[in-house]
Each structure stands twice: as C-alpha cells, then as structure tokens.
Design an enzyme around this catalytic site. Sequence first.
Site, PDB file in Angstrom:
ATOM      1  N   ARG A   1      -2.229   4.362   3.319  1.00 37.92           N
ATOM      2  CA  ARG A   1      -2.344   3.246   2.382  1.00 37.92           C
ATOM      3  C   ARG A   1      -3.775   2.737   2.396  1.00 37.92           C
ATOM      4  O   ARG A   1      -4.380   2.596   3.471  1.00 37.92           O
ATOM      5  CB  ARG A   1      -1.390   2.100   2.762  1.00 37.92           C
ATOM      6  CG  ARG A   1       0.064   2.339   2.361  1.00 37.92           C
ATOM      7  CD  ARG A   1       0.250   2.312   0.835  1.00 37.92           C
ATOM      8  NE  ARG A   1       1.633   2.551   0.423  1.00 37.92           N
ATOM      9  CZ  ARG A   1       2.164   3.748   0.158  1.00 37.92           C
ATOM     10  NH1 ARG A   1       1.428   4.841   0.262  1.00 37.92           N
ATOM     11  NH2 ARG A   1       3.423   3.857  -0.219  1.00 37.92           N
TER      12      ARG A   1
ATOM     13  N   GLU B   1      -5.883  -0.252  -5.705  1.00 37.23           N
ATOM     14  CA  GLU B   1      -5.564   0.766  -6.716  1.00 37.23           C
ATOM     15  C   GLU B   1      -5.177   0.095  -8.026  1.00 37.23           C
ATOM     16  O   GLU B   1      -4.476  -0.912  -7.997  1.00 37.23           O
ATOM     17  CB  GLU B   1      -4.415   1.648  -6.208  1.00 37.23           C
ATOM     18  CG  GLU B   1      -4.850   2.509  -5.040  1.00 37.23           C
ATOM     19  CD  GLU B   1      -3.719   3.377  -4.468  1.00 37.23           C
ATOM     20  OE1 GLU B   1      -2.674   3.526  -5.136  1.00 37.23           O
ATOM     21  OE2 GLU B   1      -3.892   3.879  -3.365  1.00 37.23           O
TER      22      GLU B   1
ATOM     23  N   HIS C   1      -4.226   9.258  -5.491  1.00 38.30           N
ATOM     24  CA  HIS C   1      -2.946   9.042  -4.793  1.00 38.30           C
ATOM     25  C   HIS C   1      -1.924  10.143  -5.127  1.00 38.30           C
ATOM     26  O   HIS C   1      -0.873   9.875  -5.713  1.00 38.30           O
ATOM     27  CB  HIS C   1      -2.377   7.653  -5.139  1.00 38.30           C
ATOM     28  CG  HIS C   1      -1.412   7.142  -4.089  1.00 38.30           C
ATOM     29  ND1 HIS C   1      -1.265   5.809  -3.784  1.00 38.30           N
ATOM     30  CD2 HIS C   1      -0.541   7.795  -3.276  1.00 38.30           C
ATOM     31  CE1 HIS C   1      -0.343   5.655  -2.838  1.00 38.30           C
ATOM     32  NE2 HIS C   1       0.105   6.855  -2.518  1.00 38.30           N
TER      33      HIS C   1
HETATM   34  C1  GLV Z   1       3.350   7.552  -1.375  1.00 37.95           C
HETATM   35  O1  GLV Z   1       2.316   6.970  -1.173  1.00 37.95           O
HETATM   36  C2  GLV Z   1       4.559   7.247  -0.682  1.00 37.95           C
HETATM   37  O2  GLV Z   1       4.582   6.308   0.125  1.00 37.95           O
HETATM   38  O3  GLV Z   1       5.556   7.945  -0.922  1.00 37.95           O
END
Ligand code: GLV
Length: 343
Positions: A240, A269, A287
């Site tokens: 994250r 983001e 991401h």
């Molecule tokens: C993606 O970032 C997830 O947490 O699945």
Amino acid sequence: MSKPKIFITRRIPDAGIDMLAEVAEVVVNPEDRTLSRAELLASVADCQGVIGLLTEKIDAEFFDAAPKLKGYANYAVGYDNIDVAEATRRSIPVSNTPGVLTDATAECAWALIFATARRVAEADRVMRSGAWQGWGPLQFIGQGVRGKTLGIVGAGRIGTAMALMSRGFDMRVLYTSSSGRRNAVLEDTLKARLVPFDTLLAEADFISIHTPLTPDTRHLFDAAAFGRMKRTACIVNTARGPVIKEDDLVDALKNGVIAGAGLDVFEREPAMAPGLAGLDNAVVLPHIGSATVESRTDMATLAARNMLAMLAGQRPETCLNPDIFGPAFFDAERSDRKGGAKA
Ligand code: GLV
Ligand code: GLV
C-alpha cells in the site's frame, strides 16, 4: 421470495458475476470508472449485498446508506478501506480475497526488482526516443541480483511467496515481523533471518514491502529510514502506498540517498508525488499487482462465493470479522472434527 439485490461497484470478470446472477439480481456499475461517493451511496440503498473495490471507503456512512446490507465483499486482499470494527458493531460480515493473488503480487514485486536493478523502463524509454546510437560499454549499467541480500518487510502470504521465488538467485534473505513471530517456512527453506527493522534497512540490497497498511506501518519508510539504507539499495512496494512517505522517497531518489524504487502503489492514488514522474531511477506501475487472468478471475469467484454465503447468513470463506458468527471455540471445534473425520 424476491431475489436479493447485489451491487458491484465496477465491472469484474464474468465468472464471478455469473455465479451471483443465478440467485440474485445483480447490478454492475455501467461506467468504466470509479463511482463518486454520492453515486456509490445512492447505488447501495436497496441492496442486500455489495462487492466493492479498494478505492471505496466502507465506513459508517456507507453502512447507513445501505440499511438492508447482509454482507460486503472486498474485491482485494488489502482491507484498509474497510472499517471492520464498524461492520462488526452492526453485525455485518465483511470479506476480502486473500490467497488467490499471492503469486501474482509476488511476481509483480520481482518484475519491479529486475526493472529497477537493470534500469528496464529507463532503457525502454531511450530506445523508443530514437536516441540510441548503438552498443556502448558504459551504457545503462545496473546492478546484479544474484547473491545479494533481500529484505522482506512483512513476511505474510505474499512476502513469503516473494522470498521463496529468490531461490533461483541464491539470495540471503532477511525479514521483519510486526508480531515478532518467526516464519518457519522462510527459515527452513532459505535460512532466512528475522531481524530488527534497522538491521534490514542497513543490510538489504533490495527491500520488498508486503505489510498491510495500519497505523503502525503508515510512513514506515520516511527520510530517516531511507538514510539508514545502503546508497546502492532499491526499494519495491506492491503493498500500500502510504507505507512509504512518498515526498521523502522523491528526495532520497533525487539526492542519491538510495539507488532506485519500484512502485506499484502510491500514497495518494491515482496521483504521484510531485517530482516522481521525472525520476529515471523510479519505475512506476498503475497498481497492477493482482492483474493476471488467473488472479482476477479467482478473485471474482472468491468474492462471489463469499457474497453467496453472506446472503445465506453463513460465514464467508475469507471473513474479516468471523466473530459475529459466534464464539471462536465453536469454529475451532468444528474444524477439529472435520479434520478428524478426514483422517
Ligand atoms: C490489491 O491491492 C489488493 O489488496 O488486492
Ligand atoms: C496479505 O495481505 C497477504 O500477504 O496475503
């Protein structure tokens, strides 16, 4: 009896939608974009189930807007977007999608390690620009990976899988653990060592972040942390964004405090910290850690199975607040008995 209504906040692979359509009225956000907060709240007003994304805040206001809700399924493993305590207070089960994206995310971390070590994105940009004049002995010299020290911050499912993939590169593996618990798989298979965070910072050549975002891990990597890393080290984040203080990272990359960074996630983001986009020693991805056919399909079917269970008043497979289904000893006893029956 009328069918329950499920809202899916953005199109997911059909495999999951089809499973739900057999028993429910399924409404999918028709737009290929994230809904505004007002649109989201309006869309869930009469829904028994909602499948949502890591980009949506699932909090008291959301639950107030969905008074008929019998369950919320996150289409993600990370769940810092969900106020789980609030869901529990309201006896609303919530679930995530662990396991099915472990390898995909671990592989993405490796893509970023190689991309930063060997300057892949920077070199690609030069090729496309037409500026390349032919082979040169001092061009795009990066760093080798074999035999280096890999530092895993957060040796859970994904961190463990990522570390195990280092076997082909004979790496020395260090890891940290917020619980202080040893990871027997890593220690037995790789002779990995559990070390204090500062030791990992000082000794790792490549650091890969796999910790969830919690109050304790927010800004774990700031100017002070970068200052303790090797000047030749690269950091990779597929967890994250806010685990890294991104403005500090930009300064560290600009001033040669560390050598490189590979980022799949960002603090704000979809924005990047000012200056990041102009740095050749940063590799940036939108991401996409779980973005493989296999993982995204399995995430959809797992979220669907979780949703079907919750609509039936049952505990979903990967529940974030299992206690609302009764005391923990009951489940332990039940799984013991299941195990016994199999043996
Ligand atoms: C993606 O970032 C997830 O947490 O699945
Ligand atoms: C949890 O985030 C995991 O490592 O799967």
